[in-house]
Each structure stands twice: as structure tokens, then as C-alpha cells.
Design a protein around this motif. Structure first.
Motif, mmCIF file in Angstrom:
data_model
loop_
_atom_site.group_PDB
_atom_site.id
_atom_site.type_symbol
_atom_site.label_atom_id
_atom_site.label_comp_id
_atom_site.label_asym_id
_atom_site.label_seq_id
_atom_site.Cartn_x
_atom_site.Cartn_y
_atom_site.Cartn_z
ATOM 1 N N ALA A 93 0.824 -1.210 0.000
ATOM 2 C CA ALA A 93 0.000 0.000 0.000
ATOM 3 C C ALA A 93 0.857 1.259 0.000
ATOM 4 C CB ALA A 93 -0.908 0.008 1.231
ATOM 5 N N PHE A 94 0.306 2.291 -0.641
ATOM 6 C CA PHE A 94 0.939 3.606 -0.706
ATOM 7 C C PHE A 94 -0.138 4.656 -0.472
ATOM 8 C CE2 PHE A 94 2.969 0.673 -3.596
ATOM 9 C CZ PHE A 94 4.319 0.797 -3.285
ATOM 10 N N THR A 95 0.188 5.701 0.260
ATOM 11 C CA THR A 95 -0.734 6.820 0.432
ATOM 12 C C THR A 95 -0.206 7.978 -0.393
ATOM 13 O OG1 THR A 95 -1.284 6.098 2.665
ATOM 14 C CG2 THR A 95 -1.859 8.352 2.082
ATOM 15 N N VAL A 96 -0.964 8.365 -1.403
ATOM 16 C CA VAL A 96 -0.552 9.411 -2.342
ATOM 17 C C VAL A 96 -1.377 10.657 -2.046
ATOM 18 C CG1 VAL A 96 -0.344 10.009 -4.792
ATOM 19 C CG2 VAL A 96 -0.009 7.648 -4.047
ATOM 20 N N SER A 97 -0.711 11.799 -1.878
ATOM 21 C CA SER A 97 -1.416 13.019 -1.486
ATOM 22 C C SER A 97 -2.293 13.594 -2.588
ATOM 23 C CB SER A 97 -0.428 14.084 -1.000
ATOM 24 O OG SER A 97 0.501 14.385 -2.008
ATOM 25 N N ALA A 98 -1.920 13.419 -3.841
ATOM 26 C CA ALA A 98 -2.718 13.955 -4.954
ATOM 27 C C ALA A 98 -3.614 12.857 -5.502
ATOM 28 C CB ALA A 98 -1.809 14.486 -6.047
ATOM 29 N N LYS A 99 -4.890 13.161 -5.637
ATOM 30 C CA LYS A 99 -5.827 12.178 -6.188
ATOM 31 C C LYS A 99 -5.700 12.104 -7.706
ATOM 32 C CE LYS A 99 -9.484 12.309 -2.768
ATOM 33 N NZ LYS A 99 -10.882 12.592 -2.514
ATOM 34 N N ASN A 100 -6.053 10.957 -8.218
ATOM 35 C CA ASN A 100 -6.201 10.746 -9.661
ATOM 36 C C ASN A 100 -4.940 10.999 -10.485
ATOM 37 O OD1 ASN A 100 -8.938 10.040 -9.316
ATOM 38 N ND2 ASN A 100 -9.444 12.215 -9.193
ATOM 39 N N SER A 101 -3.796 10.625 -9.976
ATOM 40 C CA SER A 101 -2.581 10.715 -10.784
ATOM 41 C C SER A 101 -2.769 9.872 -12.028
ATOM 42 C CB SER A 101 -1.368 10.208 -10.007
ATOM 43 O OG SER A 101 -1.000 11.107 -9.010
ATOM 44 N N GLN A 102 -2.481 10.440 -13.164
ATOM 45 C CA GLN A 102 -2.650 9.713 -14.423
ATOM 46 C C GLN A 102 -1.534 8.695 -14.625
ATOM 47 O OE1 GLN A 102 -5.449 10.068 -16.365
ATOM 48 N NE2 GLN A 102 -6.030 11.202 -14.540
ATOM 49 N N LYS A 103 -0.363 9.013 -14.099
ATOM 50 C CA LYS A 103 0.790 8.131 -14.255
ATOM 51 C C LYS A 103 1.142 7.536 -12.894
ATOM 52 C CE LYS A 103 5.516 7.953 -15.900
ATOM 53 N NZ LYS A 103 6.674 8.670 -16.407
ATOM 54 N N LEU A 104 1.247 6.225 -12.843
ATOM 55 C CA LEU A 104 1.657 5.524 -11.626
ATOM 56 C C LEU A 104 2.717 4.499 -12.006
ATOM 57 C CD1 LEU A 104 -1.808 4.797 -9.977
ATOM 58 C CD2 LEU A 104 -0.124 6.496 -9.227
ATOM 59 N N THR A 105 3.853 4.576 -11.325
ATOM 60 C CA THR A 105 4.956 3.656 -11.582
ATOM 61 C C THR A 105 5.366 3.002 -10.276
ATOM 62 O OG1 THR A 105 5.751 5.057 -13.390
ATOM 63 C CG2 THR A 105 7.313 3.470 -12.473
ATOM 64 N N LEU A 106 5.426 1.679 -10.266
ATOM 65 C CA LEU A 106 5.941 0.939 -9.121
ATOM 66 C C LEU A 106 7.447 0.822 -9.310
ATOM 67 C CD1 LEU A 106 5.288 -0.768 -6.568
ATOM 68 C CD2 LEU A 106 5.208 -2.760 -8.097
ATOM 69 N N ARG A 107 8.204 1.233 -8.301
ATOM 70 C CA ARG A 107 9.667 1.188 -8.378
ATOM 71 C C ARG A 107 10.219 0.206 -7.350
ATOM 72 N NH1 ARG A 107 12.101 6.752 -9.010
ATOM 73 N NH2 ARG A 107 11.505 6.241 -11.152
ATOM 74 N N PHE A 108 11.054 -0.708 -7.820
ATOM 75 C CA PHE A 108 11.773 -1.639 -6.956
ATOM 76 C C PHE A 108 13.228 -1.206 -6.932
ATOM 77 C CE2 PHE A 108 14.585 -5.446 -7.010
ATOM 78 C CZ PHE A 108 14.424 -5.821 -5.691
ATOM 79 N N LYS A 109 13.782 -1.062 -5.724
ATOM 80 C CA LYS A 109 15.186 -0.676 -5.593
ATOM 81 C C LYS A 109 16.001 -1.843 -5.052
ATOM 82 C CE LYS A 109 14.922 4.272 -5.066
ATOM 83 N NZ LYS A 109 15.335 5.414 -4.256
ATOM 84 N N ARG A 110 16.886 -2.323 -5.908
ATOM 85 C CA ARG A 110 17.831 -3.358 -5.482
ATOM 86 C C ARG A 110 18.999 -2.650 -4.814
ATOM 87 N NH1 ARG A 110 20.753 -5.839 -10.204
ATOM 88 N NH2 ARG A 110 22.142 -4.097 -9.917
ATOM 89 N N LEU A 111 19.298 -3.048 -3.611
ATOM 90 C CA LEU A 111 20.438 -2.464 -2.914
ATOM 91 C C LEU A 111 21.731 -3.031 -3.483
ATOM 92 C CD1 LEU A 111 19.137 -2.654 0.751
ATOM 93 C CD2 LEU A 111 19.065 -0.712 -0.817
ATOM 94 N N GLY A 112 22.778 -2.263 -3.393
ATOM 95 C CA GLY A 112 24.083 -2.746 -3.821
ATOM 96 C C GLY A 112 24.650 -3.692 -2.773
ATOM 97 N N GLY A 113 25.613 -4.443 -3.164
ATOM 98 C CA GLY A 113 26.228 -5.373 -2.226
ATOM 99 C C GLY A 113 27.492 -5.973 -2.784
#
Length: 133
Positions: A93-113
């Protein structure tokens, strides 16, 4: 999305918008399936994700709506995440302050190691999955 370096595969199965319980904005729920690689020890949890709406701001996940998610039949991704060489699924879940964003992107961040046995360095990297727009 597949990370060819560590072998992790992430699929955004679906997403859902709903009114925010904190006033303005909305809650975005994303149903993910995660299969972690077996080449390196690695786990993936909800904290490895962010949501990027129209504003370009990276919104972190929230666990504050998990009881409402369960009540609606949407099981959250396990808090421990998905361990190495395993498959798991659930909603984040994500809480987004602006309603009805036309563009939504899920971002996965792989940590370095660094691989202990070989010393091989794995650089950090972000992977984007377009949900809308």
C-alpha cells in the motif's frame, strides 16, 4: 520485471485506487508476485518498493492500512518479505497526497552489495513497472 543479475522476478498483478483515510489523496494498493533468485542470498520486502505518481516524488510503502486491506480480502505482502529462492505474493500500500494521478509507476530498488565468496560487487539499481499512464 526481471533482474538478470540476481535473478529476482517481480510482477505487478493488478492495482486498485481507494479513498485515503487521512483526508485528501488516495491509497494505492498493488498486488505483487515476487520470485527471488537463488544465485545470491537476497530477500525482497515491501520496503524495497516505492510508488512514483505524476509529481515524480517517490512515495514509500505504508503499513497503516493493513487491517483495512485484510478486511477487504487483500492479504498484505508478508512483513518479513520473500526469502532467497522463494516465491511470495501479497498487496503493498501507498498513500498518495494527490488524487487521480494519471501516471503511476511501481519502483523496486535493489540495494548494492558484495558477494562474500568472490568479492563480486553488485551495484544498486532501480527497476520501474508502469501501472498507469
Amino acid at each position: 520485471m526481471k533482474d538478470d543479475v540476481i535473478g529476482t522476478m517481480i510482477t505487478a498483478e493488478s492495482y486498485q485506487r481507494s479513498a485515503s483515510s487521512i483526508g485528501e489523496g488516495e491509497v494505492i494498493l498493488v498486488d505483487v508476485t515476487i520470485t527471488t533468485g537463488s544465485k545470491f542470498y537476497e530477500s525482497v520486502s515491501h520496503s524495497d518498493f516505492s510508488l512514483v505518481p505524476d509529481s515524480g516524488e517517490e512515495i514509500p510503502t505504508t503499513v497503516s492500512v493493513e487491517s483495512q486491506m485484510r478486511a477487504a480480502g487483500k492479504e498484505p505482502l508478508a512483513s518479513a518479505g520473500v526469502a532467497s529462492n522463494q516465491t511470495g505474493s501479497g498487496w503493498i500500500a501507498f498513500t498518495v497526497s494527490a488524487k487521480n494521478s494519471q501516471k503511476l509507476t511501481l519502483r523496486f530498488k535493489r540495494l548494492g552489495g558484495k558477494v562474500v565468496d568472490s568479492g563480486e560487487k553488485i551495484p544498486p539499481k532501480s527497476f520501474d513497472i508502469t501501472l498507469a499512464g
